[in-house]
Scaffold this active site. Structure first.
Site, short mmCIF file in Angstrom:
data_model
loop_
_atom_site.label_atom_id
_atom_site.label_comp_id
_atom_site.label_asym_id
_atom_site.label_seq_id
_atom_site.Cartn_x
_atom_site.Cartn_y
_atom_site.Cartn_z
N ASP A 227 0.83 -1.21 0.00
CA ASP A 227 0.00 0.00 0.00
C ASP A 227 0.87 1.26 0.00
O ASP A 227 0.55 2.22 -0.69
CB ASP A 227 -0.91 -0.01 1.24
CG ASP A 227 -1.84 1.19 1.30
OD1 ASP A 227 -2.45 1.51 0.26
OD2 ASP A 227 -1.96 1.82 2.37
N HIS A 232 4.54 5.25 -2.59
CA HIS A 232 5.00 6.52 -2.04
C HIS A 232 6.44 6.48 -1.51
O HIS A 232 7.23 7.37 -1.79
CB HIS A 232 4.07 6.99 -0.92
CG HIS A 232 2.61 6.90 -1.27
ND1 HIS A 232 2.12 7.20 -2.52
CD2 HIS A 232 1.53 6.54 -0.53
CE1 HIS A 232 0.80 7.04 -2.52
NE2 HIS A 232 0.42 6.63 -1.34
N LYS A 317 0.10 2.28 10.29
CA LYS A 317 -1.17 2.90 10.68
C LYS A 317 -1.34 2.80 12.20
O LYS A 317 -0.66 2.01 12.84
CB LYS A 317 -2.32 2.19 9.98
CG LYS A 317 -2.28 2.40 8.46
CD LYS A 317 -3.61 2.13 7.82
CE LYS A 317 -3.55 2.29 6.30
NZ LYS A 317 -3.60 3.69 5.87
C1 BG6 Z 1 -2.72 6.06 0.23
C2 BG6 Z 1 -2.82 4.76 0.96
O1 BG6 Z 1 -2.07 5.90 -0.99
O2 BG6 Z 1 -1.99 7.00 1.01
C3 BG6 Z 1 -3.49 4.97 2.30
O3 BG6 Z 1 -3.58 3.84 0.19
C4 BG6 Z 1 -2.78 6.02 3.09
O4 BG6 Z 1 -3.54 3.75 3.04
C5 BG6 Z 1 -2.59 7.29 2.26
O5 BG6 Z 1 -3.55 6.31 4.23
C6 BG6 Z 1 -1.70 8.29 2.98
O6 BG6 Z 1 -1.71 9.48 2.26
P1 BG6 Z 1 -1.49 10.88 2.98
O7 BG6 Z 1 -1.50 11.86 1.88
O8 BG6 Z 1 -2.61 11.02 3.95
O9 BG6 Z 1 -0.15 10.76 3.68
#
Ligand code: BG6
Length: 453
Positions: A227, A232, A317
């Site tokens: 995920d 990211h 998380k």
């Molecule tokens: C998403 C994930 O790509 O990014 C999520 O699928 C995660 O699980 C989210 O919560 C986090 O993004 P941000 O911008 O809130 O850091």
């Protein structure tokens, strides 16, 4: 006649409510997209436009100003899995567009629907291969491993030209991530020391306080590694570790990022998989699920510039706070090693969330008559200096897509190599430990790496 048409598949979903509609509304209010913009929201339910907007407003984080959004929106009821439902949509769009209208088709739908919907979009001629005024936009999950990602990609290439495809990694739209290139290459003090002779280690982390919210179906199949790390975290790592690109054009930057992703190795002993306490009680999660909601790993970029420098990646998380940051830690000076003083190492902190900014951690004498030293931080907080609100990542990405700018979108080979790496890590997946908060995991991280996270 409209100059921009944004058609959203999955327009009753969470992403549309929380990100897409607010971003479109703001872009329109700020005159960043044409006055003549139409948002075509596709949904299965028979709803009036007003009922649709009221329904969506329940799910937004900040309430939408419906009086401003209403004139932009057209709600079109259809079953996106049924080929016969496409002709009325094509007819509607043809009736409101002219030759130069920019058309964005956003797939805010589950990945299992991608193949069928793409096929229908192509067969109905909603998007014609090679018409560069028409683009298709979507985001992860882009497959669930290398093989499936290849299949999805091949399927897309059967229907669309690569130039029409925009793959979103929303982290790339975040202000400080866009700023990494500037900080690295436009500041001599960093550019000169950006290598393994000066850099001791790099930490990249993204902590979240939320649990899985209402995404059990997707999340339990994915887990934190797929995920967050596959997309990211590896994107951030490649921007930090890449060589100087030939130019700052999108393709040249991507060529360098890809070289990083092609030279990764990890230390399997460093891997930590963990699951938050209470995950098994979440709605729709199997009682015996072993999916990780936290992952930690130590990896290396095996290229001369960063040879031997550990990169620590961590995401999870239900942690203590929402925070994403990259910390570049520098080696001690030779003088510093000789002095018997409690000095710390210099650190460059690239702060992505909650507030975007840069921090530089230095040693300094305590002011006054004392000879003591202290650690201080020079800080630049972007939000503190910006006039008005900073644009959200999705605003930047939608505006870039409208303007045909692809540099903040991922290219297929980046995704391919990330999956290749993740598939290798996945082979070493362990039964997850259970954690209540990060303090439960910190001692183990310290034991494995000697590092405090
Ligand atoms: C998403 C994930 O790509 O990014 C999520 O699928 C995660 O699980 C989210 O919560 C986090 O993004 P941000 O911008 O809130 O850091």
């Amino acid at each position: 006649m409209k100059d921009l048409i944004i058609t959203i598949f999955g327009s009753t979903g969470d992403l549309t409510a929380r990100k897409l509609l607010p971003a479109i509304l703001r872009l329109h209010q700020e005159h960043e997209i044409p006055e003549k913009t139409q948002v075509v929201c596709l949904g299965r339910k028979e709803l009036s436009k007003q009922a649709y907007l009221d329904y969506m407003n329940q799910f937004t984080t900040t309430k939408l100003d419906l009086s401003k959004l209403e004139p932009l929106v057209y709600y079109h009821q259809m079953e996106i899995t049924k080929m016969e439902d496409y002709q009325p949509l094509v007819d509607y769009i043809n009736s409101i567009k002219h030759e130069k209208t920019r058309e964005l088709y956003y797939l805010a739908i589950g990945p299992e629907l991608f193949p069928m919907v793409s096929k229908h979009i192509n067969h109905s001629n909603l998007i014609t291969m090679g018409n560069f005024n028409q683009s298709i936009i979507f985001e992860k999950p882009f497959g669930h491993d290398l093989e499936s990602a290849k299949e999805v990609n091949q399927m897309l290439w059967n229907y669309f030209d690569e130039k029409q495809i925009y793959r979103i990694d929303h982290y790339l739209g975040k202000e400080m991530i866009q700023n990494i290139i500037m900080v690295r290459f436009a500041n001599r003090i960093f550019e000169e020391i950006w290598h393994n002779r000066s850099i001791k280690n790099v930490k990249i982390f993204s902590k979240e306080t939320d649990g899985i919210l209402n995404r059990a179906g997707y999340y339990d199949q994915a887990g934190a590694l797929k995920d967050m790390v596959q997309s990211h975290l590896l994107q951030m790592l490649s921007l930090i570790a890449m060589e100087v690109p030939i130019s700052y054009y999108s393709e040249d930057v991507k060529n360098e990022k890809v070289k990083v992703l092609n030279h990764l190795s990890f230390e399997k002993e460093s891997l930590i998989f963990a699951q938050y306490d209470g995950y098994l009680e979440e709605k729709n999660i199997p009682k015996d699920s072993t999916t990780e909601t936290f992952v930690f790993l130590k990896l290396f970029v095996n290229k001369p510039r960063f040879k031997g420098v550990p990169f620590y990646l961590m995401t999870g998380k239900k942690l203590d706070r929402k925070e994403s940051e990259i910390i570049i830690e520098f080696e001690e000076t030779s003088e510093q090693r000789k002095w018997n003083l409690p000095l710390s190492t210099n650190k460059l902190r690239i702060k992505i969330a909650p507030l975007d900014g840069v921090g530089l951690v230095l040693n300094s004498k305590v002011p006054g008559l004392t000879g003591d030293v202290e650690t201080v931080e020079l800080e630049y907080c972007i939000a503190c200096h910006a006039v008005g609100n900073l644009p959200e990542a999705y605003e930047k990405l939608l505006k870039d897509a409208y303007e045909h700018h692809k540099s903040l979108f991922t290219r297929w080979d980046e995704i391919e190599l990330s999956w290749k790496f993740i598939d290798q890590v996945k082979k070493h997946q362990k039964h997850p430990m259970i954690y209540k908060d990060l303090n439960d995991l910190k001692p183990l991280i310290k034991d494995l790496t000697g590092e405090d996270m």
